[in-house]
Design a protein around this motif. Sequence first.
Motif, PDB file in Angstrom:
ATOM      1  N   LEU A  76      41.298  29.910  25.912  1.00 17.42           N
ATOM      2  CA  LEU A  76      41.496  29.829  27.120  1.00 17.42           C
ATOM      3  C   LEU A  76      41.913  31.520  27.769  1.00 17.42           C
ATOM      4  O   LEU A  76      41.453  32.024  28.779  1.00 17.42           O
ATOM      5  CB  LEU A  76      42.568  29.622  28.161  1.00 17.42           C
ATOM      6  N   THR A  77      43.184  32.393  27.277  1.00 15.51           N
ATOM      7  CA  THR A  77      43.193  33.476  28.204  1.00 15.51           C
ATOM      8  C   THR A  77      41.894  34.309  27.838  1.00 15.51           C
ATOM      9  O   THR A  77      41.882  35.385  28.331  1.00 15.51           O
ATOM     10  CB  THR A  77      45.043  34.029  28.063  1.00 15.51           C
ATOM     11  N   ARG A  78      41.784  34.625  27.279  1.00 15.37           N
ATOM     12  CA  ARG A  78      40.446  35.305  26.398  1.00 15.37           C
ATOM     13  C   ARG A  78      38.792  34.920  27.138  1.00 15.37           C
ATOM     14  O   ARG A  78      38.397  35.501  27.665  1.00 15.37           O
ATOM     15  CB  ARG A  78      39.734  35.068  24.806  1.00 15.37           C
ATOM     16  N   ALA A  79      39.239  33.917  27.453  1.00 13.38           N
ATOM     17  CA  ALA A  79      37.661  33.388  28.135  1.00 13.38           C
ATOM     18  C   ALA A  79      37.655  33.580  29.724  1.00 13.38           C
ATOM     19  O   ALA A  79      36.853  33.626  30.538  1.00 13.38           O
ATOM     20  CB  ALA A  79      36.812  31.745  28.135  1.00 13.38           C
ATOM     21  N   HIS A  80      39.102  33.060  30.203  1.00 12.24           N
ATOM     22  CA  HIS A  80      39.311  33.629  31.365  1.00 12.24           C
ATOM     23  C   HIS A  80      40.884  34.169  31.889  1.00 12.24           C
ATOM     24  O   HIS A  80      41.283  33.805  32.041  1.00 12.24           O
ATOM     25  CB  HIS A  80      39.634  31.969  31.865  1.00 12.24           C
ATOM     26  N   PRO A  81      40.628  35.293  31.849  1.00 12.84           N
ATOM     27  CA  PRO A  81      41.536  36.115  31.828  1.00 12.84           C
ATOM     28  C   PRO A  81      42.268  36.180  33.207  1.00 12.84           C
ATOM     29  O   PRO A  81      43.469  36.850  33.366  1.00 12.84           O
ATOM     30  CB  PRO A  81      40.625  37.701  31.756  1.00 12.84           C
ATOM     31  N   GLY A  82      41.924  35.998  34.138  1.00  7.39           N
ATOM     32  CA  GLY A  82      42.799  35.674  35.270  1.00  7.39           C
ATOM     33  C   GLY A  82      43.367  34.100  35.240  1.00  7.39           C
ATOM     34  O   GLY A  82      44.092  34.271  36.535  1.00  7.39           O
ATOM     35  N   LEU A  83      43.612  32.948  33.831  1.00 11.95           N
ATOM     36  CA  LEU A  83      43.863  31.411  34.045  1.00 11.95           C
ATOM     37  C   LEU A  83      45.328  32.019  33.936  1.00 11.95           C
ATOM     38  O   LEU A  83      45.862  33.162  33.171  1.00 11.95           O
ATOM     39  CB  LEU A  83      43.296  31.676  33.604  1.00 11.95           C
ATOM     40  N   GLY A  84      46.146  31.616  34.739  1.00 13.21           N
ATOM     41  CA  GLY A  84      48.081  31.812  34.086  1.00 13.21           C
ATOM     42  C   GLY A  84      48.118  30.257  33.989  1.00 13.21           C
ATOM     43  O   GLY A  84      47.605  29.493  33.658  1.00 13.21           O
ATOM     44  N   VAL A  85      48.580  31.080  32.278  1.00 13.83           N
ATOM     45  CA  VAL A  85      49.097  29.003  31.411  1.00 13.83           C
ATOM     46  C   VAL A  85      50.534  29.814  31.030  1.00 13.83           C
ATOM     47  O   VAL A  85      50.988  30.612  31.209  1.00 13.83           O
ATOM     48  CB  VAL A  85      48.288  30.073  29.790  1.00 13.83           C
ATOM     49  N   LEU A  86      51.328  28.621  31.144  1.00 15.62           N
ATOM     50  CA  LEU A  86      52.854  28.133  31.387  1.00 15.62           C
ATOM     51  C   LEU A  86      53.032  27.264  29.976  1.00 15.62           C
ATOM     52  O   LEU A  86      52.577  26.286  30.589  1.00 15.62           O
ATOM     53  CB  LEU A  86      52.981  28.003  33.173  1.00 15.62           C
ATOM     54  N   VAL A  87      53.522  27.500  29.862  1.00 17.81           N
ATOM     55  CA  VAL A  87      53.901  26.786  28.382  1.00 17.81           C
ATOM     56  C   VAL A  87      54.937  25.700  28.772  1.00 17.81           C
ATOM     57  O   VAL A  87      56.086  26.166  29.012  1.00 17.81           O
ATOM     58  CB  VAL A  87      54.177  27.235  26.549  1.00 17.81           C
ATOM     59  N   GLY A 139      48.258  34.963  24.980  1.00 17.46           N
ATOM     60  CA  GLY A 139      48.694  35.504  26.675  1.00 17.46           C
ATOM     61  C   GLY A 139      48.727  34.369  27.438  1.00 17.46           C
ATOM     62  O   GLY A 139      48.524  34.237  28.622  1.00 17.46           O
ATOM     63  N   ALA A 140      50.309  33.525  27.253  1.00 16.07           N
ATOM     64  CA  ALA A 140      50.705  32.940  28.046  1.00 16.07           C
ATOM     65  C   ALA A 140      51.848  33.744  28.983  1.00 16.07           C
ATOM     66  O   ALA A 140      52.003  34.992  28.690  1.00 16.07           O
ATOM     67  CB  ALA A 140      51.955  31.798  27.451  1.00 16.07           C
ATOM     68  N   LYS A 141      51.525  33.355  30.383  1.00 14.24           N
ATOM     69  CA  LYS A 141      52.511  33.788  31.497  1.00 14.24           C
ATOM     70  C   LYS A 141      54.248  33.625  31.222  1.00 14.24           C
ATOM     71  O   LYS A 141      54.609  34.056  32.720  1.00 14.24           O
ATOM     72  CB  LYS A 141      52.079  33.469  32.591  1.00 14.24           C
TER      73      LYS A 141
END
Length: 231
Positions: free
Chosen positions: A91-102, A119-121
């Motif tokens: 996800l973060t490679r395909a959508h660099p601006g996406l915020g991933v929260l685990v 890439g998780a924030k």
Amino acid sequence: MIGTPVRPDHDQPGTAGAGQVGILLVDDHAIVRQGLTTILQREPDLVVVAEASSSAEAMRAVERTRPDIVLMDLKLSSSSDSEGIELCGELTRAHPGLGVLVLTTFLDDQLVLRAIRAGAKGYVVKDVDTSALIQAIRDVSRGGSAFDARSAAAMVRGLNAPPVDASARLTQREEEVLVLLAHGMSNRDIGRELFISETTAKFHVGNILRKLGVSSRAEAVYEGGKLGLLG
């Protein structure tokens, strides 16, 4: 309607209005997604735009709804405790601006580090209180990071931990699976080659990724080669 939960591939996805944070929920348990939606829809600035129960659904939902935040578990199937790590990286490679929260029940020092490297924030455990979860979502949506106290401590421990020789940790079966990964075999092909089920093969692959501290099969082969595990 703001906050109305939407199931991927079934209903028309919701949309976030101006000033609102669009959230995609990724968890393999419907009851968890429903509970999270109930909590989040009380906040006027947060809106659940879609739900997903698997990696494939999540990828499609992101393309379709363009959320600001992906709130996701790491365990998305019964055969792996960290399938979400690979999804996070994709996800973060395909959508660099996406915020991933685990948001997960698993709190392992290296798992936290792997999520961050993928890439998780942010990383919070599922028993976090509601206000802390909402604040974490808002922090990540503003470009920051978010960790609860235990996750932050786990990250520090992981960073300070001495390197471990992965060759001493892989089982013989995992080494066999790694060699087959190097030949580009799928889980199904590995299962046929080793006379095990596809699910068992997937389980071994997940363990290999976790033990080598990587998030993809290609990285596992690369690390395995450096460690001399490929013969």
